[in-house]
Write an enzyme that holds these catalytic residues in place. Structure first.
Site, short mmCIF file in Angstrom:
data_model
loop_
_atom_site.label_atom_id
_atom_site.label_comp_id
_atom_site.label_asym_id
_atom_site.label_seq_id
_atom_site.Cartn_x
_atom_site.Cartn_y
_atom_site.Cartn_z
N TYR A 150 1.24 -1.12 -0.34
CA TYR A 150 0.08 0.00 -0.13
C TYR A 150 1.03 1.62 0.17
CZ TYR A 150 -3.47 3.49 1.34
OH TYR A 150 -4.15 4.78 1.58
N TRP A 152 1.07 5.90 -1.60
CA TRP A 152 0.64 6.73 -2.36
C TRP A 152 1.61 7.28 -3.15
CZ3 TRP A 152 -2.76 11.08 -2.57
CH2 TRP A 152 -3.96 10.73 -2.51
N1 LIG Z 1 -1.55 8.18 12.59
C1 LIG Z 1 -2.11 7.99 11.42
N2 LIG Z 1 -1.11 7.37 10.71
C2 LIG Z 1 -2.18 7.26 9.57
C3 LIG Z 1 -2.54 8.14 8.76
C4 LIG Z 1 -3.18 8.92 9.69
O1 LIG Z 1 -4.44 9.97 9.92
N3 LIG Z 1 -2.83 9.14 10.85
N4 LIG Z 1 -3.29 8.16 7.58
C5 LIG Z 1 -3.42 6.83 6.91
C6 LIG Z 1 -3.52 7.20 5.38
S1 LIG Z 1 -5.35 7.65 4.82
C7 LIG Z 1 -2.66 6.81 4.47
S2 LIG Z 1 -3.20 7.34 2.73
C8 LIG Z 1 -1.40 6.18 4.90
C9 LIG Z 1 0.03 7.18 3.94
O2 LIG Z 1 0.33 5.95 4.04
P1 LIG Z 1 1.32 5.56 2.42
O3 LIG Z 1 1.21 5.92 1.07
O4 LIG Z 1 2.55 4.54 2.64
O5 LIG Z 1 2.22 7.36 2.91
P2 LIG Z 1 3.73 8.03 1.59
O6 LIG Z 1 4.34 9.16 2.86
O7 LIG Z 1 2.56 8.62 0.48
O8 LIG Z 1 4.79 6.79 1.08
C10 LIG Z 1 5.04 7.04 0.17
C11 LIG Z 1 6.32 6.15 -0.04
O9 LIG Z 1 6.60 5.82 -1.83
C12 LIG Z 1 7.69 6.43 -2.02
N5 LIG Z 1 8.04 6.67 -3.84
C13 LIG Z 1 7.06 7.60 -3.84
N6 LIG Z 1 7.67 7.36 -5.69
C14 LIG Z 1 8.12 6.33 -5.91
C15 LIG Z 1 8.15 5.72 -6.52
O10 LIG Z 1 8.08 5.61 -8.15
N7 LIG Z 1 8.74 4.13 -6.77
C16 LIG Z 1 8.75 3.64 -5.57
N8 LIG Z 1 9.68 2.46 -5.31
N9 LIG Z 1 8.86 4.56 -4.56
C17 LIG Z 1 7.94 5.19 -4.49
C18 LIG Z 1 7.91 7.56 -0.98
O11 LIG Z 1 9.40 8.08 -1.50
C19 LIG Z 1 7.47 7.57 -0.40
O12 LIG Z 1 8.25 6.85 0.32
O13 LIG Z 1 -0.58 6.71 5.91
C20 LIG Z 1 -1.86 6.37 7.15
N10 LIG Z 1 -1.97 6.41 8.18
N1 LIG Z 2 -1.24 18.02 2.28
C1 LIG Z 2 -1.50 17.03 2.37
N2 LIG Z 2 -2.98 16.39 1.85
C2 LIG Z 2 -3.51 15.50 2.33
C3 LIG Z 2 -2.61 14.29 2.45
C4 LIG Z 2 -1.54 14.72 3.36
O1 LIG Z 2 -1.06 14.67 3.85
N3 LIG Z 2 -1.11 16.24 3.10
N4 LIG Z 2 -3.63 13.18 2.64
C5 LIG Z 2 -4.17 12.26 1.52
C6 LIG Z 2 -5.21 11.54 2.10
S1 LIG Z 2 -4.38 9.81 1.53
C7 LIG Z 2 -6.18 11.50 2.61
S2 LIG Z 2 -7.10 9.99 3.48
C8 LIG Z 2 -7.10 12.35 2.96
C9 LIG Z 2 -7.40 12.80 4.44
O2 LIG Z 2 -8.65 14.24 5.08
P1 LIG Z 2 -8.94 13.42 6.33
O3 LIG Z 2 -9.08 12.07 6.86
O4 LIG Z 2 -10.19 14.61 6.63
O5 LIG Z 2 -7.77 13.98 7.52
P2 LIG Z 2 -7.92 14.43 8.51
O6 LIG Z 2 -6.55 14.87 8.88
O7 LIG Z 2 -7.81 12.78 9.43
O8 LIG Z 2 -8.69 14.34 9.59
C10 LIG Z 2 -9.38 15.85 9.09
C11 LIG Z 2 -9.56 16.17 10.19
O9 LIG Z 2 -11.31 15.93 11.20
C12 LIG Z 2 -10.55 16.06 12.61
N5 LIG Z 2 -11.18 14.80 13.50
C13 LIG Z 2 -9.97 13.83 13.84
N6 LIG Z 2 -11.03 13.18 14.33
C14 LIG Z 2 -11.94 13.89 14.87
C15 LIG Z 2 -13.71 13.76 15.14
O10 LIG Z 2 -13.67 12.24 15.99
N7 LIG Z 2 -14.84 14.32 14.93
C16 LIG Z 2 -15.05 15.37 14.14
N8 LIG Z 2 -15.56 16.25 14.34
N9 LIG Z 2 -13.29 15.75 13.95
C17 LIG Z 2 -12.20 14.74 13.82
C18 LIG Z 2 -8.78 16.89 12.59
O11 LIG Z 2 -9.14 17.84 13.91
C19 LIG Z 2 -8.86 17.05 11.13
O12 LIG Z 2 -8.94 17.91 11.10
O13 LIG Z 2 -6.09 13.74 3.11
C20 LIG Z 2 -4.89 13.38 1.91
N10 LIG Z 2 -4.81 15.37 1.30
MO LIG Z 3 -5.24 8.27 2.76
#
Ligand SMILES: Nc1nc2c(c(=O)[nH]1)N[C@H]1C(S)=C(S)[C@@H](COP(=O)(O)OP(=O)(O)OC[C@H]3O[C@@H](n4cnc5c(=O)[nH]c(N)nc54)[C@H](O)[C@@H]3O)O[C@H]1N2
Ligand SMILES: Nc1nc2c(c(=O)[nH]1)N[C@H]1C(S)=C(S)[C@@H](COP(=O)(O)OP(=O)(O)OC[C@H]3O[C@@H](n4cnc5c(=O)[nH]c(N)nc54)[C@H](O)[C@@H]3O)O[C@H]1N2
Ligand SMILES: [Mo]
Length: 851
Positions: A150, A152
């Site tokens: 998994y 991004w």
């Molecule tokens: N505590 C907490 N944890 C969370 C979340 C949260 O809200 N709270 N959010 C979750 C969510 S929604 C998500 S989506 C995940 C995100 O987790 P990830 O998708 O694993 O996060 P990224 O940092 O985007 O990791 C992408 C990696 O791919 C590498 N990469 C980029 N381009 C290439 C390429 O062309 N080839 C290869 N081989 N590698 C490449 C980058 O260097 C990077 O290390 O985290 C989750 N974890």
């Molecule tokens: N710049 C930037 N943009 C991103 C990403 C990134 O890493 N950086 N990640 C991308 C990805 S993969 C995803 S999945 C999306 C994530 O998008 P979201 O999941 O919507 O993002 P979060 O920041 O986890 O949460 C959004 C808001 O929810 C609030 N929140 C948390 N818990 C609660 C709760 O229990 N109740 C209420 N009412 N609010 C709560 C947090 O304080 C935060 O302000 O964003 C995408 N966009």
């Molecule tokens: Mo995500």
């Protein structure tokens, strides 16, 4: 260009056993014609998740990076750090962990992350991986190979690292993948039961209609000012434009979030409502109880468009458990005044209101409930399917609500299907393709071999919900419940990860560290020395998107632009494209495999052109479509995006508008065809942690619990100045790091009590782990809540304390429920104290130890 000749040439060379290091197609005429050399001085257009970029090059080096277009005044600083993305924290050579190299059969997995690394020749690393993968499959079966991988990755439809891995793994004999994702683990499983579609990745009622019709916009647990900086393909940047217009419109905006997020600060006239974290379901139930008992809800909508309200009522009214879910009950749980909850319910009921929800609140224990409750509330408000009313679960993501454009859509790499092999171990085909008598690989199934077929059926049995990865590694053979099915964890012995960073993204890193010691082999393709690369056995240095040619769309919903992603600079040191690495692995793995992998020897330009041509042919076949789309060679030479326009229909598009017009003809995909407030499907599953209608369940940790294990609720939201862990290693970090660590927001009164000042180094800890962070003392967060954004590169000291501030050192690794098995990142209590003593040196962005 004589394609046939080229193919014969290439194929001949492959069969003759071309040397391992070679361009995928050294004789490619198209490539020669198009790749007329890199720009040494000037600008090159490309794209990233954070938008279309104009990159400045001087003497062959990147010196600047800016957006190609300006759509709003809301800045997106992610766009300015391309140089650092290419030059900082890179892996230079293929490397193997010392103990693994010395004895791959006894590789001392406990030394992962601690061992020294040895530089090896690329060919040797390729041979090693091919040999160990084959060995694992032979000895332990295909269920032992996990390549869900998994993450991004980077933008680009050709160099899609995860799909390229799957393509290799499928063709070479199969692998275990995963279900779901981290983003919407809970909602994407519950919503199909309730709405008949996943909702979270679907087009929203158009922004023009919001601006025209909505009287109230509720931004509920969403932070679009941060999260719209990026998109899955590449952002079309429309969301910011609409947020600006919303602000200018003077409409009432309500932000429901324990944190006064960047979005709440931007909408400085908005009403900020602060429930305790993870209690929104209780708050919504209170609203519903009030609307029902005061007879204010839309009875006609409920009876025409929903099922099961009558079976939900006894719970709402307290007939099943003796507890009425009234305003006072809700108030005691969510911490808001009963009068405020009532006032909000009245506001929603009396005005055309769009409930725009993010996903934060479903990334929590029992995360299935908040969106189910929100749909039920929206049904009682009766505005679903009206212009500017109802609910939307994707306005904060990838510019949902930006109207869909009419034009061409660029295709992408596919993950192929399972490969079959003959007695000699030669690749003979798949159930969708085989070789013709000239040795070309064509779309014609082979009669499948017995082993392959039985594995195919097994594959589905072993696929597990993604966020259970650590549990699966630690408990092979364990049977879990998932969405009405039983799933058996596979016995994983080989992991291949590309394009993702599990040591940042997975909850409870200390448990993951233990789980990671289970497999014998872990291979990672990465541009950088991320924590995940450091925890591998074999690393292949990979190019960044700026070192190869590719193509992407912008706008996951709008399909607004087609963007040429032209190579900006030379490949860094010995890094190679994932496509090259997997092509070479194919060659080392089995005879003829690479022919299928590369579809008879295609290189990046062949794929780019194929995808573009398909879109082009689609576009020119539409008679009334006005477009500046040109034939491929002109498009590529111009290095400018193609832009498509929205249509009057898409500008006026209403989510569930057709359903509202005719719920029989346009029935939803639920068993009843209607919105399921009560789901008999879920009832039959008989789960104790997700029942047949939305309910309030106490999370495992929250501020209202008895005997709290720690004082503060930590929200690990998505970071403003990164995409997860991506860009961590760039100097954008200087804009936010505090005491050279990840910033943690803490309320000023809480900080005062703890003797913590703005800028202090603090230790954040609980029974699961500990991390250092830099204190941001602020009014902009509720009391007893802290915000430590996800994605800081995990940087453990000898005792596992993360020196950089990765939130997942502290989070909980249990599933949302048996229904969805999503992650619960936003459910965690932590303590915080001022750090005294000598601050340990940060090593997150340094190289590991080399021999
Ligand atoms: N505590 C907490 N944890 C969370 C979340 C949260 O809200 N709270 N959010 C979750 C969510 S929604 C998500 S989506 C995940 C995100 O987790 P990830 O998708 O694993 O996060 P990224 O940092 O985007 O990791 C992408 C990696 O791919 C590498 N990469 C980029 N381009 C290439 C390429 O062309 N080839 C290869 N081989 N590698 C490449 C980058 O260097 C990077 O290390 O985290 C989750 N974890
Ligand atoms: N710049 C930037 N943009 C991103 C990403 C990134 O890493 N950086 N990640 C991308 C990805 S993969 C995803 S999945 C999306 C994530 O998008 P979201 O999941 O919507 O993002 P979060 O920041 O986890 O949460 C959004 C808001 O929810 C609030 N929140 C948390 N818990 C609660 C709760 O229990 N109740 C209420 N009412 N609010 C709560 C947090 O304080 C935060 O302000 O964003 C995408 N966009
Ligand atoms: Mo995500």
């Amino acid at each position: 260009m004589n394609r046939q000749r080229r193919d014969v040439l290439k194929f001949g060379a492959l069969l003759a056993g071309a040397p391992l290091i070679s361009k995928v197609a050294a004789t490619n005429l198209l490539a020669d014609e198009l790749n007329s050399g890199l720009v040494k001085n000037g600008t090159v257009n490309t794209a990233a998740h954070w938008g279309m970029l104009k990159v400045e090059v001087k003497d062959g080096k990147i010196v600047g990076s800016n957006p190609i277009q300006k759509t709003s005044d809301i800045p997106n600083p992610l766009q300015n750090f391309t140089a650092d993305m290419v030059y900082k924290s890179r892996i230079r050579y293929p490397m193997v962990r010392k103990s693994y190299l010395m004895d791959p059969n006894n590789p001392k997995p406990e030394l992962r992350g601690k061992d020294e690394w040895v530089r090896v020749r690329y060919e040797d690393a390729i041979k090693l991986v091919a040999r160990e993968l084959k060995k694992t499959r032979k000895e332990k079966g295909i269920q032992s190979v996990f390549a869900g991988s998994y993450g991004w990755k980077s933008s680009g439809n050709v160099h899609n690292s995860r799909i390229l891995l799957h393509r290799f793994m499928n063709l070479s004999g199969g692998f275990v993948g995963h279900l779901g994702d981290y983003s919407t683990g809970a909602s994407q499983v519950i919503m199909p039961h309730v709405m008949g579609s996943i909702e979270v990745y679907e087009q929203q009622t158009s922004w023009p209609l919001i601006l025209e019709h909505s009287k109230v916009v509720v931004i509920w647990g969403a932070n679009p000012l941060n999260t719209l900086r990026i998109a899955w393909t590449s952002t079309d940047e429309q969301g910011f434009k609409y947020l600006e217009e919303l602000k200018k419109s003077g409409k009432k905006v309500i932000i429901i979030d324990p944190i006064k997020s960047e979005t709440a600060q931007y909408f400085d006239k908005a009403q900020w409502v602060t429930p305790l974290p993870n209690t929104d379901t209780a708050m919504m139930l209170g609203m519903m109880h009030y609307l029902y008992t005061s007879d204010k809800y839309d009875k006609e909508f409920i009876s025409t468009y929903t099922v099961g309200f009558d079976k939900f009522l006894p719970y709402l009214l307290g007939k099943t458990d003796g507890v009425a879910k009234d305003l006072d009950w809700a108030s005691k749980i969510c911490g808001l005044k009963a009068s405020l909850i009532k006032e909000l319910a009245d506001t929603f009921m009396n005005n055309r209101t769009m409930l725009m929800s993010g996903w934060g609140m479903q990334r929590a224990h029992h995360g299935e409930q908040p969106h189910w409750a929100m749909v039920t509330l929206a049904a009682m408000l009766g505005q679903i399917g009206l212009p500017g009313g109802g609910f939307g679960l994707s306005y904060h993501y990838s510019n949902g609500g930006a109207p869909t454009c009419k034009g061409g859509v660029i295709g992408g790499m596919n993950s192929a299907s399972l490969g079959f092999f003959n007695e000699e171990g030669e690749f003979i085909g798949t159930n969708t393709g085989s070789f013709d008598k000239n040795g070309r690989f064509i779309a014609k199934p082979v009669a499948a071999s017995g082993t392959g077929q039985s594995w195919l059926s097994k594959a589905t049995e072993y696929v597990f919900p993604l966020a259970r990865i650590a549990d699966a590694l630690l408990n092979p053979g364990k049977v879990i419940d998932h969405n009405g099915k039983k799933i058996t964890y596979p016995d994983i012995d080989f992991i291949y990860w590309v394009g993702g960073n599990p040591f940042c993204h997975h909850q409870d890193t200390n448990t993951l560290v233990k789980a990671w010691q289970k497999p014998r082999t872990i291979v990672v393709n990465e541009p950088y020395w991320t924590p995940t690369a450091k925890m591998a056995d074999i690393v292949f240095p990979t190019t960044t998107a700026y070192e190869r040619n590719d193509i992407t769309m912008t706008g996951d919903y709008s399909n607004m632009n087609i963007v040429p992603m032209k190579q900006v600079v030379e490949k860094f040191e010995e890094s190679r494209d994932d496509y090259q690495i997997f092509s070479d692995l194919c060659k080392a793995y089995a005879k003829n495999l690479v022919v299928a992998y590369t579809d008879n020897g295609k290189d990046e330009f062949d794929w780019i052109k194929e995808y573009y041509d398909a879109a082009y042919n689609q576009v020119i076949s539409v008679p009334d479509l006005v477009t500046d789309m040109k034939p491929f060679n002109e498009f590529w030479a111009a290095n400018e995006p193609v832009t498509f326009a929205s249509t009057p229909e898409s500008d006026q598009w209403i989510r569930h508008g057709e359903f509202r017009e005719d719920p029989i003809l346009n029935a939803l995909g639920t068993p009843s065809g209607l919105i399921e407030i009560y789901s008999e499907t879920i009832e039959k599953m008989g789960y104790d942690d997700c029942k047949a209608h939305p309910m309030w369940f106490e999370p495992i940790e929250w501020l209202g619990m008895k005997d709290k294990p720690a004082k503060f609720h930590m929200i690990s939201a998505h970071p403003a100045d990164r995409l997860h862990s991506q860009l961590s290693n760039t100097s954008i970090r200087d804009n936010y790091a505090v005491a050279n660590r990840e910033p943690i927001w803490i309320n000023e009164k809480d900080a005062k009590e703890l003797g913590i000042k703005d800028g202090d180094l603090v230790r954040v800890f609980n029974a699961r782990g500990e991390a250092l962070a830099g204190a941001v003392v602020t009014k902009n967060i509720s009391r007893n809540v802290v915000r430590l954004c996800e994605g800081a590169w995990y940087d453990p000291d000898m005792n596992g304390l993360c020196k950089n501030g990765s939130a997942n050192a502290l989070t909980i690794d249990i599933p949302t429920s048996k229904l969805a098995n999503g992650n619960i990142a936003h459910t965690a209590l932590v303590n915080i104290e001022k750090f005294t003593g000598e601050a340990p040196k940060l090593t997150a962005f340094s190289d590991p130890k080399f021999v």
